[in-house]
Design an enzyme around this catalytic site. Structure first.
Site, mmCIF file in Angstrom:
data_model
loop_
_atom_site.group_PDB
_atom_site.id
_atom_site.type_symbol
_atom_site.label_atom_id
_atom_site.label_comp_id
_atom_site.label_asym_id
_atom_site.label_seq_id
_atom_site.Cartn_x
_atom_site.Cartn_y
_atom_site.Cartn_z
ATOM 1 N N PRO A 1 0.793 -1.190 0.220
ATOM 2 C CG PRO A 1 -0.822 -1.478 1.982
ATOM 3 C CD PRO A 1 0.530 -2.328 1.232
ATOM 4 C CD GLU A 2 4.497 2.694 -2.006
ATOM 5 O OE1 GLU A 2 4.301 3.756 -1.295
ATOM 6 O OE2 GLU A 2 5.027 1.627 -2.553
#
Length: 296
Positions: free
Chosen positions: A2-3
């Site tokens: 997840p960014e």
């Protein structure tokens, strides 16, 4: 992993359920995350209210206050154990946060539950799941003004949607940097949140070869790149993030930005703009995708 877009999608999904909810209890099943879950969590969180949910880079920040402080403007309690504080959550590589009104039985990778009552008094569970355990659930009583000094936050670059982030900022902070612009963007010390997927996409939109030395970018190219970073991240948030492996939003929905990717994971396929085959290289052990014709 997840960014920033995925974390922001998670934050927005949690807002309508968690803001104003009261913490009734905490269930910690496994403390061995990237950093150990604090021993005091079960004692200090019950009775607090989640007043706000903020984000800094890829960290979610849940402000947890006592009932007397929830409206703001009052004197915040400072006695030992009674301070207003922040729950810092990092999703790591495979972490997710899900909200349940009737949660299923916890599985092997369901490490932490916040047991809540929403603003209508209904029971609610916020569950942190992380198969690879590279995420984090931490607690700090630093006041908001000092949060930027927290060891996990103090070296983060500017937020990409901060009005101060523009071509001039990028130009000034890349002078003297001989590393490739993609490597510099990924480091997060100039601007946060431009992860691997979004780095390749931003550089394509700006027409910049990812191997170009950061310090050689002209001011006009920095203008284009700053605009491309904001455009790419905004589109990713609108699309619900990218779901390549584990990420789902707080409601379990998958993101689909990857369907809009112009170069990422398209090696050998024709460029959507000029039909030249997309190339793949490795930079810092991460795959980079670019068009040799559109990106000079």
């Amino acid at each position: 992993m997840p960014e920033l877009p995925e974390v922001e999608v998670t934050r927005r999904g949690l807002l309508p359920h968690l803001e104003g909810s009261r913490i009734a209890g905490v269930a910690v099943r496994h403390r061995g995350l990237r950093w150990p879950v604090p021993e005091e969590l079960e004692a200090c969180l019950p009775g607090r209210v989640i007043r706000r949910i903020e984000r800094r880079g890829k960290y979610l920040l849940l402000e947890c206050v006592h009932e007397a402080d929830r409206a703001g403007g009052g004197q915040v309690e400072t006695d030992a154990g009674n301070e207003a504080g922040w729950l810092l959550i990092h999703l790591g590589m495979t972490g997710t946060l899900r909200v349940w009104h009737e949660p299923p039985a916890p599985g092997t990778h369901d490490h932490v539950d916040l047991l809540l009552h929403d603003t209508a008094g209904r029971p609610l569970t916020l569950r942190f799941r992380d198969p690879r355990r590279f995420g984090a659930v931490l607690w700090t009583t630093l006041p908001e003004a000092l949060l930027p000094t927290h060891p996990l936050l103090r070296n983060l670059g500017i937020e990409p949607f901060d009005p101060a982030f523009d071509g001039d900022w990028l130009y000034r902070h890349t002078r003297g940097r001989s590393a490739a612009i993609k490597t510099v963007l990924l480091s997060g010390d100039i601007v946060v949140g431009v992860g691997n997927i979004y780095c390749s996409e931003s550089l394509f939109r700006a027409g910049i070869r990812p191997t170009t030395a950061a310090g050689r970018l002209s001011r006009p190219r920095c203008d284009r790149l700053a605009a491309a970073v904001r455009e790419t991240l905004a589109l990713a948030i609108e699309r619900g993030g990218s779901t390549l492996r584990d990420f789902v939003g707080s409601d379990g929905a998958s993101g689909y930005f990857q369907l809009d990717c112009l170069v990422y994971d398209r090696a050998g396929r024709p460029c959507r703009h000029c039909a030249t085959p997309i190339r793949q290289i490795v930079q810092g052990q991460r795959s980079t995708f670019y068009c040799p014709q559109c990106q000079r």
